[in-house]
Design a protein around this motif. Structure first.
Motif, PDB file in Angstrom:
ATOM      1  N   ILE A   1      -1.228  -2.894   8.565  1.00  0.00           N
ATOM      2  CA  ILE A   1      -1.267  -1.739   9.806  1.00  0.00           C
ATOM      3  C   ILE A   1      -1.271  -0.589   8.196  1.00  0.00           C
ATOM      4  N   ASP A   2      -2.445   0.213   8.434  1.00  0.00           N
ATOM      5  CA  ASP A   2      -3.704   0.966   7.766  1.00  0.00           C
ATOM      6  C   ASP A   2      -3.041   2.474   7.865  1.00  0.00           C
ATOM      7  N   LEU A   3      -2.898   3.227   6.776  1.00  0.00           N
ATOM      8  CA  LEU A   3      -2.634   4.744   6.994  1.00  0.00           C
ATOM      9  C   LEU A   3      -4.007   5.538   7.664  1.00  0.00           C
ATOM     10  N   ASP A   4      -4.696   5.975   8.641  1.00  0.00           N
ATOM     11  CA  ASP A   4      -5.654   6.933   8.657  1.00  0.00           C
ATOM     12  C   ASP A   4      -6.183   7.676   7.582  1.00  0.00           C
ATOM     13  N   ASN A   5      -6.986   8.093   7.206  1.00  0.00           N
ATOM     14  CA  ASN A   5      -7.756   9.777   6.223  1.00  0.00           C
ATOM     15  C   ASN A   5      -6.843   9.497   5.192  1.00  0.00           C
ATOM     16  N   LEU A   6      -6.380   9.007   4.807  1.00  0.00           N
ATOM     17  CA  LEU A   6      -5.121   9.417   2.953  1.00  0.00           C
ATOM     18  C   LEU A   6      -5.686  10.352   2.027  1.00  0.00           C
ATOM     19  N   LYS A   7      -7.177   9.552   1.688  1.00  0.00           N
ATOM     20  CA  LYS A   7      -7.892  10.382   0.752  1.00  0.00           C
ATOM     21  C   LYS A   7      -8.226  11.823   1.403  1.00  0.00           C
ATOM     22  N   THR A   8      -8.701  12.372   2.558  1.00  0.00           N
ATOM     23  CA  THR A   8      -8.706  13.602   3.764  1.00  0.00           C
ATOM     24  C   THR A   8      -7.760  14.032   3.266  1.00  0.00           C
ATOM     25  N   LEU A   9      -6.910  13.671   3.501  1.00  0.00           N
ATOM     26  CA  LEU A   9      -4.698  14.685   2.974  1.00  0.00           C
ATOM     27  C   LEU A   9      -4.733  14.619   2.179  1.00  0.00           C
ATOM     28  N   ASN A  10      -4.699  13.769   1.053  1.00  0.00           N
ATOM     29  CA  ASN A  10      -4.731  14.328  -0.298  1.00  0.00           C
ATOM     30  C   ASN A  10      -5.528  14.966  -0.661  1.00  0.00           C
ATOM     31  N   ASP A  11      -7.167  14.877  -0.338  1.00  0.00           N
ATOM     32  CA  ASP A  11      -7.929  15.845  -1.127  1.00  0.00           C
ATOM     33  C   ASP A  11      -6.832  17.566  -0.344  1.00  0.00           C
TER      34      ASP A  11
ATOM     35  N   GLY B   1      -2.836  17.752  -1.499  1.00  0.00           N
ATOM     36  CA  GLY B   1      -2.107  17.499  -2.628  1.00  0.00           C
ATOM     37  C   GLY B   1      -1.270  15.906  -1.901  1.00  0.00           C
ATOM     38  N   HIS B   2      -1.381  14.817  -3.080  1.00  0.00           N
ATOM     39  CA  HIS B   2      -0.773  14.013  -3.121  1.00  0.00           C
ATOM     40  C   HIS B   2       0.877  13.443  -2.756  1.00  0.00           C
ATOM     41  N   ALA B   3       1.433  14.802  -2.714  1.00  0.00           N
ATOM     42  CA  ALA B   3       3.163  14.640  -1.963  1.00  0.00           C
ATOM     43  C   ALA B   3       2.979  14.282  -0.833  1.00  0.00           C
TER      44      ALA B   3
ATOM     45  N   GLY C   1       0.347  13.125   0.786  1.00  0.00           N
ATOM     46  CA  GLY C   1       0.182  11.921   1.266  1.00  0.00           C
ATOM     47  C   GLY C   1       1.005  10.638   0.908  1.00  0.00           C
ATOM     48  N   ASP C   2       2.378  10.853  -0.270  1.00  0.00           N
ATOM     49  CA  ASP C   2       3.002  10.259  -0.078  1.00  0.00           C
ATOM     50  C   ASP C   2       4.024  10.013   0.851  1.00  0.00           C
ATOM     51  N   HIS C   3       4.342  11.600   1.491  1.00  0.00           N
ATOM     52  CA  HIS C   3       5.057  12.132   2.491  1.00  0.00           C
ATOM     53  C   HIS C   3       4.630  11.014   3.908  1.00  0.00           C
TER      54      HIS C   3
ATOM     55  N   GLY D   1       6.342  -5.604   3.787  1.00  0.00           N
ATOM     56  CA  GLY D   1       6.132  -5.057   2.721  1.00  0.00           C
ATOM     57  C   GLY D   1       4.870  -4.167   2.277  1.00  0.00           C
ATOM     58  N   ARG D   2       4.846  -3.521   1.345  1.00  0.00           N
ATOM     59  CA  ARG D   2       3.368  -2.992   1.045  1.00  0.00           C
ATOM     60  C   ARG D   2       2.325  -3.832   0.393  1.00  0.00           C
ATOM     61  N   LEU D   3       1.193  -4.198   1.404  1.00  0.00           N
ATOM     62  CA  LEU D   3       0.071  -4.884  -0.307  1.00  0.00           C
ATOM     63  C   LEU D   3      -0.133  -4.078  -0.837  1.00  0.00           C
TER      64      LEU D   3
ATOM     65  N   GLY E   1      -2.296   0.134  -2.148  1.00  0.00           N
ATOM     66  CA  GLY E   1      -2.464   1.488  -1.320  1.00  0.00           C
ATOM     67  C   GLY E   1      -1.293   2.298  -0.135  1.00  0.00           C
ATOM     68  N   ASP E   2      -2.349   2.104   1.057  1.00  0.00           N
ATOM     69  CA  ASP E   2      -1.618   2.906   2.315  1.00  0.00           C
ATOM     70  C   ASP E   2      -1.631   1.701   3.244  1.00  0.00           C
ATOM     71  N   GLU E   3      -1.990   0.137   2.824  1.00  0.00           N
ATOM     72  CA  GLU E   3      -1.939  -0.926   3.543  1.00  0.00           C
ATOM     73  C   GLU E   3      -0.682  -1.381   3.688  1.00  0.00           C
TER      74      GLU E   3
ATOM     75  N   ALA F   1     -10.515  -2.229  14.675  1.00  0.00           N
ATOM     76  CA  ALA F   1     -10.247  -0.783  15.089  1.00  0.00           C
ATOM     77  C   ALA F   1     -10.650   0.398  14.536  1.00  0.00           C
ATOM     78  N   LYS F   2     -10.656   0.323  13.065  1.00  0.00           N
ATOM     79  CA  LYS F   2     -11.164   1.539  12.601  1.00  0.00           C
ATOM     80  C   LYS F   2     -12.287   2.140  12.987  1.00  0.00           C
ATOM     81  N   ARG F   3     -12.700   1.029  12.781  1.00  0.00           N
ATOM     82  CA  ARG F   3     -14.607   1.496  13.099  1.00  0.00           C
ATOM     83  C   ARG F   3     -14.425   1.876  14.524  1.00  0.00           C
TER      84      ARG F   3
ATOM     85  N   GLY G   1     -12.742   3.572  15.338  1.00  0.00           N
ATOM     86  CA  GLY G   1     -12.733   5.139  16.093  1.00  0.00           C
ATOM     87  C   GLY G   1     -11.219   5.539  14.893  1.00  0.00           C
ATOM     88  N   ARG G   2     -10.094   5.095  14.892  1.00  0.00           N
ATOM     89  CA  ARG G   2      -8.555   4.386  14.047  1.00  0.00           C
ATOM     90  C   ARG G   2      -7.915   5.384  15.368  1.00  0.00           C
ATOM     91  N   GLY G   3      -7.054   5.008  14.159  1.00  0.00           N
ATOM     92  CA  GLY G   3      -5.470   5.184  15.991  1.00  0.00           C
ATOM     93  C   GLY G   3      -5.741   4.394  16.263  1.00  0.00           C
TER      94      GLY G   3
HETATM   95  N1  LIG Z   1      -0.143  10.249  -1.796  1.00  0.00           N
HETATM   96  C1  LIG Z   1      -0.769   9.144  -2.336  1.00  0.00           C
HETATM   97  N2  LIG Z   1      -2.025   8.387  -1.659  1.00  0.00           N
HETATM   98  C2  LIG Z   1      -2.605   6.937  -2.105  1.00  0.00           C
HETATM   99  C3  LIG Z   1      -1.388   6.304  -2.538  1.00  0.00           C
HETATM  100  N3  LIG Z   1      -1.749   4.926  -3.092  1.00  0.00           N
HETATM  101  C4  LIG Z   1      -3.190   4.932  -2.690  1.00  0.00           C
HETATM  102  N4  LIG Z   1      -3.263   6.305  -2.125  1.00  0.00           N
HETATM  103  C5  LIG Z   1      -4.762   7.103  -2.116  1.00  0.00           C
HETATM  104  O1  LIG Z   1      -5.339   6.528  -1.080  1.00  0.00           O
HETATM  105  C6  LIG Z   1      -6.681   5.889  -0.654  1.00  0.00           C
HETATM  106  C7  LIG Z   1      -6.901   4.908   0.457  1.00  0.00           C
HETATM  107  O2  LIG Z   1      -8.096   5.821   0.570  1.00  0.00           O
HETATM  108  P1  LIG Z   1      -9.070   4.712   1.760  1.00  0.00           P
HETATM  109  O3  LIG Z   1      -9.142   3.145   1.138  1.00  0.00           O
HETATM  110  O4  LIG Z   1     -10.542   5.520   1.389  1.00  0.00           O
HETATM  111  O5  LIG Z   1      -8.494   5.292   2.822  1.00  0.00           O
HETATM  112  P2  LIG Z   1      -8.404   6.284   4.130  1.00  0.00           P
HETATM  113  O6  LIG Z   1      -9.393   7.600   3.299  1.00  0.00           O
HETATM  114  O7  LIG Z   1      -6.487   6.132   4.263  1.00  0.00           O
HETATM  115  O8  LIG Z   1      -9.591   6.117   4.980  1.00  0.00           O
HETATM  116  P3  LIG Z   1      -9.512   5.130   6.627  1.00  0.00           P
HETATM  117  O9  LIG Z   1      -7.812   4.105   6.019  1.00  0.00           O
HETATM  118  O10 LIG Z   1     -10.757   4.053   6.474  1.00  0.00           O
HETATM  119  O11 LIG Z   1      -8.161   5.547   6.980  1.00  0.00           O
HETATM  120  C8  LIG Z   1      -6.893   6.912  -1.666  1.00  0.00           C
HETATM  121  O12 LIG Z   1      -7.772   8.617  -2.263  1.00  0.00           O
HETATM  122  C9  LIG Z   1      -5.525   6.368  -2.664  1.00  0.00           C
HETATM  123  O13 LIG Z   1      -6.177   7.307  -4.424  1.00  0.00           O
HETATM  124  C10 LIG Z   1      -0.063   6.766  -3.330  1.00  0.00           C
HETATM  125  O14 LIG Z   1       0.865   6.241  -3.116  1.00  0.00           O
HETATM  126  N5  LIG Z   1       0.121   7.990  -2.169  1.00  0.00           N
END
Ligand SMILES: Nc1nc2c(ncn2[C@@H]2O[C@H](COP(=O)(O)OP(=O)(O)OP(=O)(O)O)[C@@H](O)[C@H]2O)c(=O)[nH]1
Length: 478
Positions: free
Chosen positions: A365-375, A378-380, A382-384, A404-406, A408-410, A467-469, A471-473
């Motif tokens: 299970i992988d969160l989509d577009n976390l990087k965009t959400l963080n950018d 903010g990181h908080a 993303g954490d939520h 388990g959490r492997l 990052g967002d996986e 699944a990502k390729r 179109g995600r979700g």
């Molecule tokens: N807020 C937050 N960000 C995290 C954490 N661990 C990893 N990240 C960020 O998660 C992002 C994962 O990036 P990608 O692997 O490109 O994934 P993505 O942006 O979700 O894009 P896709 O998986 O392709 O949808 C990176 O920018 C990491 O810095 C965390 O514990 N908290």
């Protein structure tokens, strides 16, 4: 009442009341010691030692010393005036200066030593402070008794040959009073100092956050009543048949049972029960005329206090241990198993399911577009989102599934006894329960015991990227 709610006028009154309270508490404690005297200069316990210790710890030298010196001088002056022979100038110097200074200095030093022990190591340690209190208290009591006996000799109140015989019971009585009541009185006076907003030593707060024992087994009162009943039974039996000292055995049994209180109740309850049991013991000994057994009972009181204070550390260690274990095995933010622990659990659960001939589903299970959400937010934020995903997964899984959490967002879930259709339903439930976050999910079904777990996870990972390729979700199966 909360300290912050004390009005300025009330605080001023409390500041004035604090030295008066110390003065009166000391004299009251002195009167209690006189009542429990079993021989000249020998009391079963000497609670003023505890008042001096607690007052210097709670209020500091500057604020506590005048009231303590005044109380001690008052008590000695009354004693000197009560003597049949007219008092000499040396008597007055001893009573008004030497006794008070020796007493306040000794137990004040013990208080400062105990407080200093708190910040001695890298972090506060209850056993270290208990050891400092017990050792420092023993030295302070010896010093107070030895200086006191020499002062008496210097003032002509005691023969030189009698110094040792006077100092020894004096020492033991002071120590018994200090250990029985010192810590509880310190908590009480600290409360007064807080309400008066007096500046307090940081060490006084060090153990406030101690975890309470996890399985508190009931209330204090029934346990304390049982302990008291046992102790009193021993004392009454001895009073009835004084030649059998072994009848004191229930008193020792009561001390062992007090450890049960220390292990199952909080700190305040344990300190209270030590104080109550000690007080009941001395009152019973004095009223039943058991002074001949003073040494044995003082030994019992000191053992009771020392055992209880050290005993308090054990539930704290249990809780610290389980917190540490959880930190090692679980991801602190999402509560999912950490990678290594997850792989260990997943391997065990998969093996037993395959042995039973059941399929095992692996979901990546992988969160989509976390990087965009963080950018963007903010990181908080993303954490939520990560916490929301973990909660959604846990909500969709059954008991016996491993999650388990492997990294990052996986995340990964291993579902024993789960075939393809059911795994698909679980994946849909996870997606449907997310409100703000969105995930892609890859599924692999494992029915082959010859294949290693990591190979099955790789298959689920490949499905995830499909699944990502796409179109995600989405959900994809290997
Ligand atoms: N807020 C937050 N960000 C995290 C954490 N661990 C990893 N990240 C960020 O998660 C992002 C994962 O990036 P990608 O692997 O490109 O994934 P993505 O942006 O979700 O894009 P896709 O998986 O392709 O949808 C990176 O920018 C990491 O810095 C965390 O514990 N908290």
């Amino acid at each position: 009442m909360d300290t912050s709610l004390a009005a300025p006028a009330e605080r001023r009154t409390l500041r004035l009341a604090a030295p008066v309270a110390v003065y009166l508490a000391w004299l009251l404690a002195y009167a209690a010691a006189q009542l429990m005297a079993y021989a000249p200069h020998a009391s079963l316990w000497f609670p003023p030692a505890a008042v001096t210790f607690a007052a210097v710890a709670a209020f500091g030298w500057r604020r506590a010393t005048p009231a303590l010196l005044a109380a001690s001088a008052t008590a000695s002056a009354v004693t000197v005036m009560g003597h049949s022979t007219p008092a000499s100038p040396a008597h007055w110097v001893a009573a008004l200066v030497l006794f008070p200074v020796a007493h306040v200095m000794s137990f004040g030093l013990a208080a400062r030593f105990a407080l200093a022990s708190v910040s001695h190591g890298p972090m506060p340690s209850l056993p270290r402070t208990v050891a400092a209190f017990l050792v420092g208290g023993a030295v302070a009591s010896a010093l107070a008794a030895w200086l006191g006996a020499w002062t008496m000799h210097w003032a002509g109140m005691l023969d030189r040959d009698a110094i040792l015989a006077t100092a020894l019971p004096w020492w033991i009585g002071d120590y018994a009073g200090l250990t029985a009541l010192g810590p509880l009185l310190m908590l009480g006076l600290r409360r007064l100092a807080e309400r008066a907003r007096l500046p307090l030593h940081d060490a006084l707060y060090a153990f406030d956050a101690l975890p309470r024992p996890p399985h508190t087994g009931g209330r204090l009162l029934p346990k304390l009543s049982l302990v008291l009943a046992l102790a009193l039974a021993g004392l009454f039996a001895l009073a009835a048949v004084p030649e059998h000292e072994s009848l004191l055995f229930p008193v020792f049994l009561a001390i062992v049972l007090q450890l049960w209180i220390a292990h199952t109740q909080g700190m305040l309850e344990s300190l209270t029960s030590v104080a109550v049991i000690s007080t009941v013991l001395v009152v019973a000994v004095a009223s039943l005329g058991l002074g001949d057994h003073a040494l044995t009972l003082q030994f019992a009181m000191v053992t009771l206090a020392a055992g209880s204070y050290f005993g308090l550390a054990i539930p704290v260690l249990y809780t610290d241990n389980s917190n540490l274990r959880r930190l090692l095995t679980h991801d602190a933010m999402t509560g999912a198993c950490s990678r290594a622990f997850f792989l260990e659990l997943a391997e065990q659960s998969r093996e037993s399911a395959l042995r039973r001939g059941e399929p095992v589903a692996v979901l990546m299970i992988d969160l989509d577009n976390l990087k965009t959400l963080n950018d963007g937010h903010g990181h908080a934020a993303g954490d939520h989102a990560l916490v929301e995903v973990a909660d959604a997964c846990r909500g969709a899984l059954r008991r016996g599934d491993v999650f388990g959490r492997l990294g990052g967002d996986e995340f990964c879930a291993v579902l024993p006894g789960c075939a393809a259709a059911q795994a698909d339903r679980v994946a849909r439930t996870i997606q449907a329960s997310l409100v703000r976050a969105r995930v892609s999910i890859g599924i692999a079904i494992d029915e082959n015991p010859d294949m290693a777990l990591h190979a099955v996870i790789d298959r689920a990972d490949t499905a995830l990227y499909a699944a990502k390729r796409a179109g995600r979700g989405r959900i994809a199966s290997a």
